[in-house]
Scaffold this active site. Structure first.
Site, PDB file in Angstrom:
ATOM      1  N   PRO A  11       0.459  -1.196   0.072  1.00  0.00           N
ATOM      2  CG  PRO A  11      -0.084  -1.213   2.418  1.00  0.00           C
ATOM      3  CD  PRO A  11       0.638  -2.669   1.176  1.00  0.00           C
ATOM      4  CG  PHE A  12       2.157   2.973   2.938  1.00  0.00           C
ATOM      5  CD1 PHE A  12       1.474   4.265   2.876  1.00  0.00           C
ATOM      6  CD2 PHE A  12       1.687   2.104   3.562  1.00  0.00           C
ATOM      7  CE1 PHE A  12       0.029   4.482   3.238  1.00  0.00           C
ATOM      8  CE2 PHE A  12       0.397   2.465   4.495  1.00  0.00           C
ATOM      9  CZ  PHE A  12      -0.205   3.444   4.330  1.00  0.00           C
ATOM     10  CD  GLU A  66       4.804  -1.768  10.132  1.00  0.00           C
ATOM     11  OE1 GLU A  66       5.563  -2.144  10.169  1.00  0.00           O
ATOM     12  OE2 GLU A  66       4.920  -0.798  11.220  1.00  0.00           O
ATOM     13  CE  LYS A 113       7.927  -5.667  14.902  1.00  0.00           C
ATOM     14  NZ  LYS A 113       9.163  -5.556  14.602  1.00  0.00           N
TER      15      LYS A 113
END
Lengths: 540, 227
Positions: free
Chosen positions: A314-315, A332, A353
């Site tokens: 997503p990034f 993240e 995590k």
């Protein structure tokens, strides 16, 4: 005057447009191109709801509630891709390439003030470290008027060290911080294909026309042909991603460089961290190693778009800094702030995590629907995430209203990769309400560097990391971000992130793993090695 | 209520601050341990108050890394030499769990005399260990240490879930220190001084894994005579 030409583009056409822009120096922040994936996992965390297309489609963790850069468009518009074209204003702090005076930019209150000033905010208070008044005046809020007001950039991990008393003398090639505003900002919405260009009044008169030409000239998908003899980018047939970009060609003559910590060095580092944990110094510590590649002919823009199309995350991001480029494909979210309807600003952090690998050679030869539950029921993995959730609660609490900080969807899971092999990982939503007297920059600086890639307690853990890692993390474990106004920001954790220096031909990237008391040094090394696959495989 | 929250450069201090606000409605002053001395110059009086007679109501000692020996700053606030007990020579922290209690070098001040601890103290994790060490108690590595995991305690007539971040434990109680709770393995999870207003939790009420954190804070305030 504000000119907003619009067009409609599919993912291929947008990728070609973004690549053409990036090759001319544009910066990119890209969400995942498939809106179908972007919506999954929105409400429930039952395995069936999380993996609507399972077992064949990859699930991309897109971190709902709502995703990447919805402002200033309508709420609920969903994640968008941003292309910053033609820098109009720039703030670059501590660039080693700018000569000896970069040392005046050692991060501290004056650089915090410089960031705030660039963004048009009042300087951050010094109240974060000590007592603070509860009745500070609310900050007047001016919502961003247009996309060309959005600032893009990054904070390197190194930006966060001095506030914890660490003076790192490790050699760097990247600046501590970069922020830019642009003459033009293109926004592509994968949900409806809308491509808009927001042009600043001071922009060169022909900017919109040049952008329109780039879009028109972008070859139609059918015109793409793979260079003959290039089979390096095969993806499993069940890996439901876009076709790999044929415009990325592996540079010839690449040579792998010695990692900063090899297997022996890394496992020795893990054992030292375990000793510190048992001594009560910390609970969790993220230890990384740096991989390097001599790749003088690498095209960072093509690499970035190739990763965007083949490695769902997503990034994604690409930033040019002189002859250097930062290439990021992060899964993240670090921090998101928005203020729906002009109301109180919401804060969202989504630490990741806990990892379960499946596929050939692992304990789980193939994906099955029980794996997410198995991961979420493993005490070690749960504890690893719980610690970071408590840390992130702490880190956002300095700038959040009392009583507003909460945890939701604890140990939600997502899957990276297809049915044949991949990872299941966990995350949680940590939310709060930004205090009216604070900006998203205050929040970012208070919480920086992100807890999931450092450890806790953070101060002593940062000291342990600084002593145990021979390399500078540079931008790795920092944050790529888009900031529209004092209450609108989205920022990633810059993992799966590398940087290329055309002057030296070096491409470097780091990978790491969270060490907790029941960690096994060899397993942690394997996890770190696996996380380096993104760049290793495409550059091999 | 005037609360001083001493931050041992921990990463849970802000959680504790928010919890104290939720439990008391009062905003504590948060001070990093290396600046504690300047804030507590006029101890037990609050600096900067118009009325110089205004006193602190509560000192909260945060969790933090390391051992109590690394934090000598708290000695004066636990009333310095008036209450300090030298550690018994045999009580070294070699990681052995079952140690005989340290022999106090001096008896605690009887409750009838003027209280040598002018401000009640609540210690969390390291904070409890600091209180205990002040009275000659011993902190030692915990075999099978536990981080970020819930545990259950039988306390005040109920089974309660509490969060543990637990590398070191109280292996020997200081003079006058009384155990309030142990977990299923017998590890000390809460303790207080038998006559002084000092109380500590080894677990973490400020963690999101402790569902009734507010209850634990109010319980401590009550036990310290504050509510």
């Amino acid at each position: 005057m504000r000119c907003t030409p619009s067009a409609c583009a599919d993912a291929d056409a947008f990728a070609a447009f973004a690549l053409a822009c990036a090759r001319q120096g544009a910066d990119l922040l890209l969400c995942h191109p498939d809106p179908g994936h972007a919506e999954s996992g929105a409400a429930n965390v039952s395995p069936s709801a999380q993996f609507p297309g399972a077992p064949d489609s990859p699930h991309v963790h897109t971190a709902m509630p709502p995703g990447w850069t919805v402002w200033p468009g309508d709420e609920g518009e969903g994640p968008c891709c941003l292309v910053g074209i033609g820098p109009r204003e720039e703030l670059c702090l501590g660039d080693p390439a700018s000569g000896p005076h970069h040392q005046n930019h050692e991060p501290g209150p004056h650089t915090d003030a410089a960031l705030a000033s660039f963004l048009g905010f009042s300087p951050p208070g010094d109240g974060r470290a000590t007592a603070r008044g509860r009745h500070d005046a609310p900050i007047p809020w001016q919502p961003a008027r247009a996309d060309h007001d959005i600032a893009l950039g990054f904070l390197a991990y190194t930006y966060g060290l001095p506030r914890f008393g660490i003076r790192s003398a490790k050699p760097r090639v990247l600046p501590h911080a970069l922020l830019r505003r642009y003459h033009g900002m293109a926004r592509w919405n994968p949900a409806n294909g809308a491509l808009t260009l927001s042009v600043h009044p001071d922009a060169p008169a022909d900017l919109a026309a040049r952008c329109a030409r780039l879009l028109a000239d972008a070859p139609a998908p059918a015109a793409f042909t793979a260079p003959s003899g290039r089979a390096a980018f095969t993806t499993p047939s069940n890996y439901a991603v876009l076709p790999p970009s044929p415009t990325f060609v592996v540079p010839t003559g690449c040579i792998a460089l010695q990692p900063s910590l090899d297997r022996a060095g890394y496992t020795a580092g893990v054992r030292e961290v375990l000793r510190r944990i048992r001594a009560g110094d910390n609970y969790q510590c993220n230890l990384s190693t740096r991989f390097g590649l001599h790749a003088p002919g690498l095209d960072p823009a093509a690499l970035s778009l190739h990763l965007w199309r083949t490695r769902p995350a997503p990034f994604h991001g690409l930033f040019r800094v002189g002859e250097r480029h930062v290439v990021s494909a992060s899964p993240e979210r670090f921090l998101r702030v928005d203020a729906p309807g002009g109301g109180p600003a919401r804060v969202l952090s989504q630490p990741i995590k806990g990892t379960l690998a499946f596929g050939p050679g692992t304990q789980h030869p193939a994906w099955h629907s029980g794996l997410p539950g198995l991961l979420a029921a493993t005490p070690k993995e749960r504890a690893e995430l719980s610690m970071i959730v408590d840390l992130v609660r702490n880190d956002i609490s300095a700038d959040c209203a009392y009583g507003s900080v909460a945890v939701a969807r604890h140990c939600a899971t997502f899957r990276v990769g297809g049915a044949a092999s991949g990872l299941v990982q966990m995350y949680s939503d940590v939310t709060g309400t930004l205090r009216p007297d604070r900006t998203c920059l205050d929040l970012l600086l208070s919480a920086f560097p992100g807890g999931s890639v450092t450890g806790c307690p953070k101060r002593r853990t940062l000291e342990i990391i600084e002593a145990g890692e021979p390399h500078s993390r540079e931008v790795y474990c920092g944050s790529l971000l888009a900031m529209a106004d004092a209450r609108a920001m989205d920022a990633s954790i810059a993992i799966r992130t590398g940087w290329h220096d055309a002057a030296t031909g070096r491409f470097e990237h780091c990978a790491g793993s969270g060490i907790v008391v029941d960690s096994d040094p060899e397993s942690e090394y394997e996890e770190t090695w696996a996380k380096g696959a993104n760049f290793r495989e495409v550059c091999a | 209520m005037r609360i001083l929250l001493a931050d041992n450069h921990d990463s849970f201090t802000r959680n504790l601050e928010h919890l104290l606000v939720a439990a008391t409605g009062c905003v504590p002053m948060v001070v990093p341990v290396d600046r504690l001395e300047e804030i507590t110059d006029g101890w037990p009086h609050v600096p900067g108050e118009a009325n110089p007679a205004v006193r602190w109501d509560l000192l909260v000692i945060s969790p933090g890394p390391g051992t109590p020996e690394e934090y000598p700053q708290y000695g004066p606030l636990l009333s310095g030499e008036a209450t300090r007990v030298a550690r018994a020579p045999h009580a070294t922290d070699e990681g052995v769990d079952a140690r005989p209690p340290a022999v106090p070098a001096a008896a605690p001040t009887p409750p009838s005399s003027p209280c040598p601890v002018p401000v009640p103290v609540l210690g969390i994790c390291l904070g409890l260990q600091i209180i205990n060490a002040h009275f000659g108690g011993v902190t030692a590595p915990l075999t099978g240490c536990v981080h970020g995991k819930p545990d259950t305690l039988h306390y005040a007539g109920q089974v309660r879930t509490v969060a543990r971040y637990h590398s070191l434990h109280l292996s020997a109680m200081g003079a006058g220190m009384r155990v309030l709770a142990r977990n299923g393995q017998g590890t000390v999870m809460a303790a207080r001084h038998e006559c002084l207003p000092l109380l500590g939790y080894q677990f973490h009420p400020e963690s999101f894994l402790t569902p009734d954190g507010v209850w634990w804070i109010r319980h401590a305030l009550h036990a310290l005579g504050l509510r």
